[in-house]
Write a protein that holds these residues in place. Structure first.
Motif, PDB file in Angstrom:
ATOM      1  N   ARG A  17     -17.878 -60.561   8.148  1.00 38.67           N
ATOM      2  CA  ARG A  17     -17.937 -61.287   9.418  1.00 38.67           C
ATOM      3  C   ARG A  17     -17.716 -62.785   9.238  1.00 38.67           C
ATOM      4  NH1 ARG A  17     -21.022 -58.397  13.723  1.00 38.67           N
ATOM      5  NH2 ARG A  17     -21.296 -56.311  12.908  1.00 38.67           N
ATOM      6  N   ASP A  18     -17.951 -63.278   8.032  1.00 40.24           N
ATOM      7  CA  ASP A  18     -17.780 -64.719   7.815  1.00 40.24           C
ATOM      8  C   ASP A  18     -16.338 -65.096   7.480  1.00 40.24           C
ATOM      9  OD1 ASP A  18     -17.596 -63.725   5.271  1.00 40.24           O
ATOM     10  OD2 ASP A  18     -19.195 -64.941   4.419  1.00 40.24           O
ATOM     11  N   GLY A  19     -15.412 -64.159   7.602  1.00 41.91           N
ATOM     12  CA  GLY A  19     -14.004 -64.469   7.419  1.00 41.91           C
ATOM     13  C   GLY A  19     -13.429 -64.119   6.067  1.00 41.91           C
ATOM     14  N   GLU A  20     -14.276 -63.658   5.144  1.00 41.67           N
ATOM     15  CA  GLU A  20     -13.788 -63.255   3.827  1.00 41.67           C
ATOM     16  C   GLU A  20     -12.982 -61.966   3.966  1.00 41.67           C
ATOM     17  OE1 GLU A  20     -14.077 -64.191   0.406  1.00 41.67           O
ATOM     18  OE2 GLU A  20     -14.539 -66.120   1.339  1.00 41.67           O
ATOM     19  N   PRO A  21     -11.756 -61.944   3.462  1.00 42.53           N
ATOM     20  CA  PRO A  21     -10.973 -60.698   3.532  1.00 42.53           C
ATOM     21  C   PRO A  21     -11.540 -59.661   2.562  1.00 42.53           C
ATOM     22  CG  PRO A  21      -9.763 -62.374   2.336  1.00 42.53           C
ATOM     23  CD  PRO A  21     -11.013 -63.033   2.853  1.00 42.53           C
ATOM     24  N   TYR A  22     -11.347 -58.410   2.898  1.00 50.17           N
ATOM     25  CA  TYR A  22     -11.807 -57.309   2.035  1.00 50.17           C
ATOM     26  C   TYR A  22     -11.012 -57.324   0.744  1.00 50.17           C
ATOM     27  CZ  TYR A  22     -12.902 -52.603   0.443  1.00 50.17           C
ATOM     28  OH  TYR A  22     -13.314 -51.527  -0.296  1.00 50.17           O
ATOM     29  N   ASP A  23     -11.709 -57.198  -0.382  1.00 50.93           N
ATOM     30  CA  ASP A  23     -11.056 -57.174  -1.694  1.00 50.93           C
ATOM     31  C   ASP A  23     -11.489 -55.910  -2.429  1.00 50.93           C
ATOM     32  OD1 ASP A  23      -9.863 -57.631  -4.108  1.00 50.93           O
ATOM     33  OD2 ASP A  23     -11.057 -59.388  -4.629  1.00 50.93           O
ATOM     34  N   GLY A  24     -10.641 -54.899  -2.401  1.00 58.23           N
ATOM     35  CA  GLY A  24     -10.949 -53.627  -3.043  1.00 58.23           C
ATOM     36  C   GLY A  24     -11.135 -53.742  -4.541  1.00 58.23           C
ATOM     37  N   TYR A  25     -10.424 -54.669  -5.175  1.00 54.29           N
ATOM     38  CA  TYR A  25     -10.559 -54.854  -6.624  1.00 54.29           C
ATOM     39  C   TYR A  25     -11.955 -55.345  -6.993  1.00 54.29           C
ATOM     40  CZ  TYR A  25      -5.500 -54.331  -6.762  1.00 54.29           C
ATOM     41  OH  TYR A  25      -4.232 -53.859  -6.632  1.00 54.29           O
ATOM     42  N   SER A  26     -12.465 -56.327  -6.248  1.00 53.22           N
ATOM     43  CA  SER A  26     -13.809 -56.834  -6.556  1.00 53.22           C
ATOM     44  C   SER A  26     -14.867 -55.792  -6.207  1.00 53.22           C
ATOM     45  CB  SER A  26     -14.085 -58.151  -5.841  1.00 53.22           C
ATOM     46  OG  SER A  26     -14.145 -57.970  -4.458  1.00 53.22           O
ATOM     47  N   MET A  27     -14.625 -55.011  -5.149  1.00 53.43           N
ATOM     48  CA  MET A  27     -15.570 -53.946  -4.796  1.00 53.43           C
ATOM     49  C   MET A  27     -15.622 -52.886  -5.898  1.00 53.43           C
ATOM     50  SD  MET A  27     -16.869 -54.808  -1.880  1.00 53.43           S
ATOM     51  CE  MET A  27     -17.537 -53.341  -1.135  1.00 53.43           C
ATOM     52  N   ALA A  28     -14.473 -52.550  -6.456  1.00 51.79           N
ATOM     53  CA  ALA A  28     -14.422 -51.573  -7.547  1.00 51.79           C
ATOM     54  C   ALA A  28     -15.127 -52.121  -8.782  1.00 51.79           C
ATOM     55  CB  ALA A  28     -12.973 -51.219  -7.872  1.00 51.79           C
ATOM     56  N   GLU A  29     -14.944 -53.403  -9.066  1.00 50.37           N
ATOM     57  CA  GLU A  29     -15.603 -54.026 -10.215  1.00 50.37           C
ATOM     58  C   GLU A  29     -17.119 -54.054 -10.011  1.00 50.37           C
ATOM     59  OE1 GLU A  29     -15.951 -55.580 -13.931  1.00 50.37           O
ATOM     60  OE2 GLU A  29     -14.113 -54.829 -13.006  1.00 50.37           O
TER      61      GLU A  29
END
Length: 118
Positions: free
Chosen positions: A63-75
């Motif tokens: 909600r704060d404007g950060e785009p979703y990053d699948g790579y960091s989520m996987a890490e």
């Protein structure tokens, strides 16, 4: 004319959902249960009827404007699993030491009981 981001995401989600349905249709009955989800009837190891639900979504970010990053989520998930494994091993080691300690205490009690009876 440019499409809205919502329309682009909806189209992308629908395309992927159709591809998943086509892949699974050969072996399974596929039930469309929503705009972004399907359900597959199946049975568990005890032959109880169950459903597997697959949800397809195109995340937009926080909600704060950060785009979703699948790579960091996987890490992050990988680190979480490693931490869980480390804790499991630590607990196993504690349990093993406790079992050894309890065994020694039982042996000492048995020796003391044998000396009293002798």
């Amino acid at each position: 004319m440019a499409s809205s981001q919502k329309k682009l995401n909806d189209t992308l989600r629908e395309n992927f959902l159709q591809r998943i349905i086509e892949l699974l249709e050969f072996d399974e009955e596929i039930l469309r249960t929503g705009a972004n989800e399907i359900a597959i009837p199946c049975v568990d190891s005890e032959q109880n009827e169950k459903f597997v639900q697959i949800v397809v979504k195109v995340p937009t970010g926080s909600r704060d404007g950060e785009p979703y990053d699948g790579y960091s989520m996987a890490e992050d998930y990988k680190l979480k699993l490693e931490e869980k494994e480390r804790k499991r091993k630590e607990n196993e080691e504690k349990k093993r030491k406790k079992v050894e300690r309890d065994k020694k205490i039982r042996e000492k009690k048995e020796e003391m009981r044998a000396k009293r009876e002798a």
